[in-house]
Design a protein around this motif. Structure first.
Motif, short mmCIF file in Angstrom:
data_model
loop_
_atom_site.label_atom_id
_atom_site.label_comp_id
_atom_site.label_asym_id
_atom_site.label_seq_id
_atom_site.Cartn_x
_atom_site.Cartn_y
_atom_site.Cartn_z
N ASN A 1 -14.95 -7.71 5.38
CA ASN A 1 -14.77 -7.23 4.05
C ASN A 1 -13.42 -7.14 3.82
O ASN A 1 -12.64 -6.66 2.92
CB ASN A 1 -15.37 -6.07 3.66
N GLY A 2 -12.44 -7.31 4.73
CA GLY A 2 -10.97 -7.31 4.77
C GLY A 2 -10.36 -5.52 4.80
O GLY A 2 -9.26 -5.55 4.17
N CYS A 3 -11.41 -4.78 5.26
CA CYS A 3 -10.66 -3.49 4.98
C CYS A 3 -9.84 -3.01 6.01
O CYS A 3 -8.84 -2.00 5.62
CB CYS A 3 -11.81 -2.51 5.46
N ASP B 1 -5.07 -13.69 4.79
CA ASP B 1 -5.96 -13.96 3.39
C ASP B 1 -6.95 -13.06 3.39
O ASP B 1 -8.00 -13.59 2.88
CB ASP B 1 -6.24 -15.28 3.62
N GLY B 2 -6.82 -11.75 3.64
CA GLY B 2 -7.89 -10.91 3.14
C GLY B 2 -8.91 -10.64 4.23
O GLY B 2 -10.06 -10.20 3.86
N LYS B 3 -8.84 -11.22 5.46
CA LYS B 3 -9.95 -11.18 6.26
C LYS B 3 -9.21 -10.97 7.74
O LYS B 3 -8.27 -11.13 8.01
CB LYS B 3 -10.52 -12.42 6.63
N LEU C 1 -4.73 -8.72 9.36
CA LEU C 1 -5.36 -9.21 7.96
C LEU C 1 -4.63 -10.39 7.65
O LEU C 1 -3.42 -10.39 7.28
CB LEU C 1 -5.47 -8.29 7.00
#
Length: 129
Positions: free
Chosen positions: A15-17, A33-35, A31
């Protein structure tokens, strides 16, 4: 190349936390691109300190053919990251006293089903109650 353990990240579960970024002492996870991504196989030592930090279960260890772990590449990677900071909301502080890693050594710890950082001063209290 050798058969060894490497962190595997399931992009569908991620979830890219960013909670897996700080436990990686080698700086192998970032991280992108959000992953979460393992940047290069040679940066991952396969220790798996990051595994327990993932709230979605996206991280696992897999045994496969990979580039040999490279201490020099890790040193260069960490040198390039100095001052780059962590993702928003990710902190490396003792969960008990708030000490940071420049104050004293911090260790990844599992407590009540969560992965937390514990400094060496607070660790005996966790061990002995």
């Amino acid at each position: 190349m050798a058969i060894r353990k490497i962190v595997k990240i399931d992009e569908e579960l991620c979830n890219g936390c960013g909670q897996c970024v700080s436990p990686c002492a080698e700086g192998a996870i970032e991280l992108v691109d959000g992953k979460a991504k393992v940047l290069k196989d040679e940066l991952c030592d396969g220790a798996g300190f990051c595994l327990g930090t993932c709230p979605t279960g996206a991280l696992s260890l897999e045994e496969r053919e990979a580039m040999d772990f490279d201490h020099k590449a890790v040193e260069e990677n960490l040198k390039n990251k100095q001052g780059s900071g962590l993702p928003p909301g990710v902190e490396i502080k003792c969960h008990r006293c708030g000490s940071e890693d420049h104050d004293r050594a911090l260790l990844p710890t599992r407590l009540n089903g969560e992965s937390v950082w514990t400094c060496t001063r607070c660790l005996p209290a966790l061990i002995h109650g």
